[in-house]
Design an enzyme around this catalytic site. Structure first.
Site, PDB file in Angstrom:
ATOM      1  N   MET A   1     -45.577  17.215 -17.490  1.00 59.75           N
ATOM      2  CA  MET A   1     -46.494  18.168 -18.121  1.00 59.75           C
ATOM      3  C   MET A   1     -47.793  18.226 -17.309  1.00 59.75           C
ATOM      4  O   MET A   1     -48.817  18.689 -17.813  1.00 59.75           O
ATOM      5  CB  MET A   1     -46.757  17.773 -19.570  1.00 59.75           C
ATOM      6  CG  MET A   1     -45.466  17.746 -20.390  1.00 59.75           C
ATOM      7  SD  MET A   1     -45.716  18.035 -22.139  1.00 59.75           S
ATOM      8  CE  MET A   1     -46.761  16.675 -22.548  1.00 59.75           C
TER       9      MET A   1
ATOM     10  N   PHE B   1     -51.171  17.210 -14.886  1.00 57.77           N
ATOM     11  CA  PHE B   1     -52.310  16.306 -14.841  1.00 57.77           C
ATOM     12  C   PHE B   1     -51.813  14.993 -14.228  1.00 57.77           C
ATOM     13  O   PHE B   1     -51.894  13.914 -14.821  1.00 57.77           O
ATOM     14  CB  PHE B   1     -52.961  16.096 -16.210  1.00 57.77           C
ATOM     15  CG  PHE B   1     -54.458  15.991 -16.085  1.00 57.77           C
ATOM     16  CD1 PHE B   1     -55.209  17.114 -15.773  1.00 57.77           C
ATOM     17  CD2 PHE B   1     -55.109  14.778 -16.209  1.00 57.77           C
ATOM     18  CE1 PHE B   1     -56.583  17.028 -15.606  1.00 57.77           C
ATOM     19  CE2 PHE B   1     -56.483  14.685 -16.040  1.00 57.77           C
ATOM     20  CZ  PHE B   1     -57.212  15.817 -15.741  1.00 57.77           C
TER      21      PHE B   1
ATOM     22  N   HIS C   1     -46.651   9.374 -12.393  1.00 61.84           N
ATOM     23  CA  HIS C   1     -45.751  10.447 -11.942  1.00 61.84           C
ATOM     24  C   HIS C   1     -45.329  10.205 -10.492  1.00 61.84           C
ATOM     25  O   HIS C   1     -44.187  10.464 -10.118  1.00 61.84           O
ATOM     26  CB  HIS C   1     -46.468  11.806 -12.014  1.00 61.84           C
ATOM     27  CG  HIS C   1     -46.869  12.216 -13.391  1.00 61.84           C
ATOM     28  ND1 HIS C   1     -48.184  12.299 -13.799  1.00 61.84           N
ATOM     29  CD2 HIS C   1     -46.127  12.574 -14.469  1.00 61.84           C
ATOM     30  CE1 HIS C   1     -48.230  12.699 -15.061  1.00 61.84           C
ATOM     31  NE2 HIS C   1     -47.002  12.864 -15.492  1.00 61.84           N
TER      32      HIS C   1
ATOM     33  N   GLN D   1     -42.872  20.761 -28.148  1.00 60.51           N
ATOM     34  CA  GLN D   1     -42.865  19.321 -28.455  1.00 60.51           C
ATOM     35  C   GLN D   1     -44.184  18.847 -29.044  1.00 60.51           C
ATOM     36  O   GLN D   1     -44.379  17.655 -29.256  1.00 60.51           O
ATOM     37  CB  GLN D   1     -42.472  18.501 -27.222  1.00 60.51           C
ATOM     38  CG  GLN D   1     -43.487  18.475 -26.094  1.00 60.51           C
ATOM     39  CD  GLN D   1     -42.926  17.801 -24.850  1.00 60.51           C
ATOM     40  OE1 GLN D   1     -42.069  18.348 -24.162  1.00 60.51           O
ATOM     41  NE2 GLN D   1     -43.390  16.601 -24.542  1.00 60.51           N
TER      42      GLN D   1
ATOM     43  N   SER E   1     -51.899   7.269 -17.936  1.00 60.12           N
ATOM     44  CA  SER E   1     -51.497   8.373 -18.804  1.00 60.12           C
ATOM     45  C   SER E   1     -52.450   9.535 -18.576  1.00 60.12           C
ATOM     46  O   SER E   1     -53.643   9.323 -18.332  1.00 60.12           O
ATOM     47  CB  SER E   1     -51.595   7.932 -20.270  1.00 60.12           C
ATOM     48  OG  SER E   1     -51.594   9.066 -21.122  1.00 60.12           O
TER      49      SER E   1
HETATM   50  O1  PAF Z   1     -42.681  13.189 -20.547  1.00 63.52           O
HETATM   51  C1  PAF Z   1     -43.103  14.359 -20.456  1.00 63.52           C
HETATM   52  O2  PAF Z   1     -44.057  14.662 -19.730  1.00 63.52           O
HETATM   53  C2  PAF Z   1     -42.424  15.462 -21.269  1.00 63.52           C
HETATM   54  O3  PAF Z   1     -42.026  14.995 -22.511  1.00 63.52           O
HETATM   55  C3  PAF Z   1     -41.249  16.122 -20.514  1.00 63.52           C
HETATM   56  C4  PAF Z   1     -40.123  15.135 -20.260  1.00 63.52           C
HETATM   57  C5  PAF Z   1     -41.731  16.709 -19.206  1.00 63.52           C
HETATM   58  C6  PAF Z   1     -40.665  17.268 -21.364  1.00 63.52           C
HETATM   59  O4  PAF Z   1     -41.612  18.252 -21.607  1.00 63.52           O
END
Ligand code: PAF
Length: 281
Positions: free
Chosen positions: A30, A32, A37, A61, A185
């Site tokens: 998502m 940022f 990541h 979500q 995060s």
């Molecule tokens: O972990 C996340 O950033 C989100 O839940 C994902 C897996 C990209 C789904 O939108």
């Protein structure tokens, strides 16, 4: 690095990669972006010929009272970080691209979700699985990369991939931490200075619990974690703190099998999660 915003262009690059028999590693995010990541990217690069990253803040979500609007976004910074870290294809769809119409069918998560984030964020994992179903169909990855910090998400995604025989490996990468132990995060930017100074207590308390689990006394382990976290005063509340078998999220019955201790702490503008998995592989 190719930046792609629409479905047709994504399908075309995926098709040509498949034709060249290149394996595809997929890092759904998502945005940022932070070092957590990038650890996923590193693993994806090591194990595949090309790496596709998606950045999409998925509205389905987030609950009505959650932080969809205020979730941190910075496309320019993310794009340059993605490029520096060797992403081959960056998929940046809009909400209209991913959800052109209201859905005829959604994915409903029904196991591993009656507790923790599944219980406190209604519909959250339905939204996660629904967007991942779309993304997996588009990207057709050989491997998809997720962080252990989101341990319940990992368990739910693994269950989904197994249930539907999706031809991809779910790869789980250890949580990346700041030097003081705070899990990286995107939401950490919303901590005040004092909250940021106090938040490492979460990891510290969980680490200490790791030693105590040998005594097989769940109530005591959890009470000790709560007491340590509550020595700091800046958080609003502990949203949840519990212990389950992993990855089933069933009550602890067999102390020799993997156990997760998971916590969620609410600060003024950030809801942070963390966990320790004890035992198992
Ligand atoms: O972990 C996340 O950033 C989100 O839940 C994902 C897996 C990209 C789904 O939108």
């Amino acid at each position: 690095m190719k930046i792609i915003r629409n479905i047709e262009a994504l399908r075309a690059v995926v098709a040509s990669s498949k034709k060249e028999r290149k394996t595809i590693g997929f890092v759904p995010t998502m945005g940022f972006l932070h070092e957590g990541h990038m650890a996923l990217v590193k693993a994806a690069k090591a194990e595949n010929d090309i790496v596709v990253m998606s950045i999409f803040v998925n509205p389905t979500q987030f609950g009505p009272n959650e932080d969809f609007e205020s979730y941190p976004r910075d496309e320019a910074r993310d794009t340059s970080l993605a490029e520096q870290n060797g992403i081959d294809i960056l998929f940046l769809p809009s909400v209209e691209t991913m959800y052109p119409e209201s859905l005829t069918a959604t994915i409903h998560a029904q196991k591993r979700v009656s507790v923790l984030d599944g219980a406190t964020r209604e519909g959250h994992f339905d939204g996660v699985l629904t967007v991942l179903a779309k993304l997996f169909h588009l990207v057709q990855p050989d491997g998809a990369y997720f962080g252990q910090k989101d341990a319940q998400q990992v368990a739910v995604v693994q269950g989904f991939v197994a249930d539907y025989f999706l031809p991809l490996k779910v790869r789980v990468i250890p949580t990346v931490r700041e030097q003081d132990g705070l899990a990286k995060s995107s939401r950490n930017v919303y901590l005040t200075e004092q909250e940021r100074a106090d938040a490492p207590v979460i990891h510290m308390a969980l680490r200490r619990a790791r030693m105590e689990v040998k005594e097989k006394d769940k109530t005591r382990v959890l009470a000790n974690i709560r007491a340590i976290v509550n020595q700091k005063k800046t958080h609003e509340k502990i949203v949840y703190l519990d212990m389950y078998q992993y990855p089933s999220f069933e009550p602890v019955e067999d102390w020799e099998k993997p156990i997760i201790i998971a916590i969620c702490v609410q600060y003024s503008k950030a809801r942070l999660i963390d966990n320790e998995i004890i035992g198992g592989a």
